[in-house]
Write a protein that holds these residues in place. Structure first.
Motif, short mmCIF file in Angstrom:
data_model
loop_
_atom_site.label_atom_id
_atom_site.label_comp_id
_atom_site.label_asym_id
_atom_site.label_seq_id
_atom_site.Cartn_x
_atom_site.Cartn_y
_atom_site.Cartn_z
N LEU A 1 42.27 95.99 43.63
CA LEU A 1 41.79 97.05 42.74
C LEU A 1 42.64 98.31 42.88
O LEU A 1 43.03 98.92 41.88
CB LEU A 1 40.34 97.37 43.06
CG LEU A 1 39.57 98.25 42.07
CD1 LEU A 1 39.44 97.57 40.73
CD2 LEU A 1 38.19 98.58 42.62
N ALA A 2 42.95 98.69 44.11
CA ALA A 2 43.74 99.90 44.35
C ALA A 2 45.19 99.72 43.91
O ALA A 2 45.81 100.66 43.39
CB ALA A 2 43.68 100.28 45.82
N GLY A 3 45.75 98.51 44.10
CA GLY A 3 47.15 98.30 43.77
C GLY A 3 47.41 98.04 42.30
O GLY A 3 48.38 98.57 41.73
N CYS A 4 46.55 97.24 41.68
CA CYS A 4 46.80 96.82 40.29
C CYS A 4 46.04 97.64 39.26
O CYS A 4 46.41 97.67 38.09
CB CYS A 4 46.43 95.35 40.12
SG CYS A 4 47.46 94.22 41.07
N GLU B 1 40.27 102.33 39.79
CA GLU B 1 39.79 102.43 41.18
C GLU B 1 39.38 103.86 41.50
O GLU B 1 38.35 104.10 42.14
CB GLU B 1 40.91 101.97 42.12
CG GLU B 1 40.57 102.04 43.59
CD GLU B 1 41.10 103.29 44.26
OE1 GLU B 1 40.63 103.59 45.37
OE2 GLU B 1 41.94 103.98 43.66
N GLY B 2 40.15 104.85 41.01
CA GLY B 2 39.79 106.25 41.24
C GLY B 2 38.48 106.62 40.57
O GLY B 2 37.63 107.30 41.17
N VAL B 3 38.31 106.16 39.34
CA VAL B 3 37.06 106.45 38.60
C VAL B 3 35.87 105.80 39.30
O VAL B 3 34.82 106.41 39.49
CB VAL B 3 37.18 105.96 37.15
CG1 VAL B 3 35.82 106.04 36.44
CG2 VAL B 3 38.22 106.76 36.38
N LEU B 4 36.02 104.53 39.70
CA LEU B 4 34.92 103.79 40.31
C LEU B 4 34.54 104.37 41.66
O LEU B 4 33.35 104.62 41.93
CB LEU B 4 35.31 102.32 40.46
CG LEU B 4 34.25 101.39 41.05
CD1 LEU B 4 33.08 101.25 40.09
CD2 LEU B 4 34.85 100.02 41.37
N PHE B 5 35.51 104.59 42.52
CA PHE B 5 35.21 105.06 43.86
C PHE B 5 34.65 106.48 43.86
O PHE B 5 33.79 106.82 44.68
CB PHE B 5 36.45 104.99 44.75
CG PHE B 5 36.77 103.61 45.23
CD1 PHE B 5 36.27 102.49 44.58
CD2 PHE B 5 37.57 103.41 46.34
CE1 PHE B 5 36.56 101.21 45.02
CE2 PHE B 5 37.87 102.13 46.80
CZ PHE B 5 37.37 101.03 46.13
N THR B 6 35.14 107.31 42.94
CA THR B 6 34.62 108.67 42.85
C THR B 6 33.22 108.69 42.26
O THR B 6 32.31 109.33 42.79
CB THR B 6 35.55 109.54 41.99
OG1 THR B 6 36.86 109.55 42.57
CG2 THR B 6 35.03 110.97 41.91
N ALA C 1 45.46 99.18 33.95
CA ALA C 1 46.34 98.45 34.88
C ALA C 1 47.56 99.29 35.23
O ALA C 1 47.96 100.20 34.49
CB ALA C 1 46.76 97.13 34.27
N ALA C 2 48.14 99.00 36.37
CA ALA C 2 49.35 99.70 36.81
C ALA C 2 50.51 99.34 35.90
O ALA C 2 50.42 98.46 35.03
CB ALA C 2 49.65 99.33 38.26
N GLY D 1 54.18 97.93 34.58
CA GLY D 1 54.70 96.57 34.63
C GLY D 1 55.46 96.24 35.89
O GLY D 1 55.36 95.13 36.42
N ALA D 2 56.24 97.20 36.41
CA ALA D 2 57.02 96.94 37.62
C ALA D 2 56.11 96.70 38.82
O ALA D 2 56.37 95.82 39.65
CB ALA D 2 57.95 98.13 37.89
N THR D 3 55.04 97.47 38.92
CA THR D 3 54.10 97.29 40.03
C THR D 3 53.41 95.94 39.94
O THR D 3 53.29 95.22 40.94
CB THR D 3 53.05 98.41 40.03
OG1 THR D 3 53.71 99.68 40.13
CG2 THR D 3 52.08 98.25 41.18
N LEU D 4 52.95 95.59 38.76
CA LEU D 4 52.28 94.31 38.58
C LEU D 4 53.23 93.15 38.84
O LEU D 4 52.84 92.12 39.39
CB LEU D 4 51.69 94.20 37.17
CG LEU D 4 50.54 95.16 36.84
CD1 LEU D 4 50.10 94.95 35.39
CD2 LEU D 4 49.37 94.94 37.78
N ALA D 5 54.50 93.31 38.42
CA ALA D 5 55.49 92.25 38.63
C ALA D 5 55.75 92.01 40.12
O ALA D 5 56.19 90.92 40.51
CB ALA D 5 56.79 92.60 37.92
N LEU D 6 55.48 93.01 40.94
CA LEU D 6 55.66 92.86 42.38
C LEU D 6 54.40 92.31 43.04
O LEU D 6 54.46 91.41 43.88
CB LEU D 6 56.02 94.22 43.00
CG LEU D 6 56.12 94.26 44.53
CD1 LEU D 6 57.29 93.40 45.02
CD2 LEU D 6 56.29 95.71 45.01
#
Length: 276
Positions: A65-68, A73-78, A235-236, A238-243
């Motif tokens: 959740l935090a990475g992708c 994640e910020g909205v949910l956790f806050t 979603a994050a 494309g580069a982050t998701l591709a990793l």
């Protein structure tokens, strides 16, 4: 990549609810299933080999959740801070009770083969009920907190904690499902009097069928709660998701294999109290 990330998030979340829901639900029913100290140790031993591995699924869910999905994640956790604090507190209290139950002097002693009772210092007699209470209370707090969190997801307001009668009903309904899942698990794992008490809750349905039914419901609840969430839009890049996504696709089969091996290795019913 966004679709794969959403699918993985749903898979890990459903896996946590099915697997960890079994030991949480069994902990909720500990006073009913175990009437004596030995019976309560038997109940705890039924899920002792699994609970740490089950919690890995929640850690994987939070990490994914935090990475992708960092924005969501910020909205949910806050927004769910008031729900997440008791959830985490209940989790820690429950695990502390499980880890510390046998630490008192004499707390892990059973009657000897001749039937004579081994010495049990007062510390053990006091310490074990305290730890049992921590397991029960922590399990109930975790289950009720998940219910309240899911109430917000079903209402489509992940940024705001659910309140009012709807939140109470949802929390109680989800907690009841956790307990039913724990009863199904207990009927698969236990023997003797605790098994008979678990069967009172599951009825005449075969143990594995009852466990499979509640497991299906446990998997469906978080998935249905996430259907209306704007996950793909948050979603994050494309580069982050591709990793991250390919790495998760490689790791996930190993996680499933280890979990499957654990359940296979401890597939037999528990016949005596023990700590692993």
């Amino acid at each position: 990549m966004e679709t794969l990330a959403v699918a993985l998030l749903g898979f890990f979340t459903a896996g946590y609810f099915v697997l960890a829901g079994a030991d949480i639900g069994t902990g909720m029913l500990l006073p009913f299933l175990g009437r004596t100290d030995r019976e309560r140790r038997l109940v705890i031993a039924s899920f002792a080999p699994f609970f740490l591995g089950n919690e890995v699924w929640l850690i994987a869910t939070a990490g994914l959740l935090a990475g992708c999905f960092p924005d969501f994640e910020g909205v949910l956790f806050t927004g769910q801070f008031a729900v997440l604090v008791p959830l985490l507190a209940g989790w820690m209290v429950r695990d502390a009770g499980l880890w510390l139950r046998g630490r008192a002097s004499g707390a892990d002693r059973d009657p000897d083969p001749a039937g004579r009772q081994n010495p049990d210092p007062a510390g053990g007699r006091v310490w074990r009920p305290v730890c049992d209470g921590a397991v029960v209370c922590g399990s109930w707090v975790v289950a009720l907190s998940w219910g309240r969190l899911l109430a917000a997801l079903f209402a489509g307001t992940p940024g705001t904690a659910a309140t009012g009668a709807g939140a109470v009903v949802a929390a109680l309904a989800v907690a009841a499902l956790f307990a039913a899942h724990g009863a199904g698990f207990a009927s698969v794992r236990l023997t003797g009097a605790p098994y008979a008490r678990a069967r009172r809750l599951t009825g005449r349905t075969r143990a594995w069928r009852s466990f499979a039914l509640t497991g299906s419901l446990m998997a469906a609840v978080p998935v249905l709660g996430g259907l209306s969430l704007p996950l793909a839009a948050s979603a994050a890049d494309g580069a982050t998701l591709a990793l991250l996504v390919p790495a998760l696709l490689v790791i996930t089969p190993f996680l499933v294999a280890v979990q499957g091996w654990t359940w296979w290795a401890f597939r037999h019913r528990v016949s005596g109290p023990s700590y692993l």
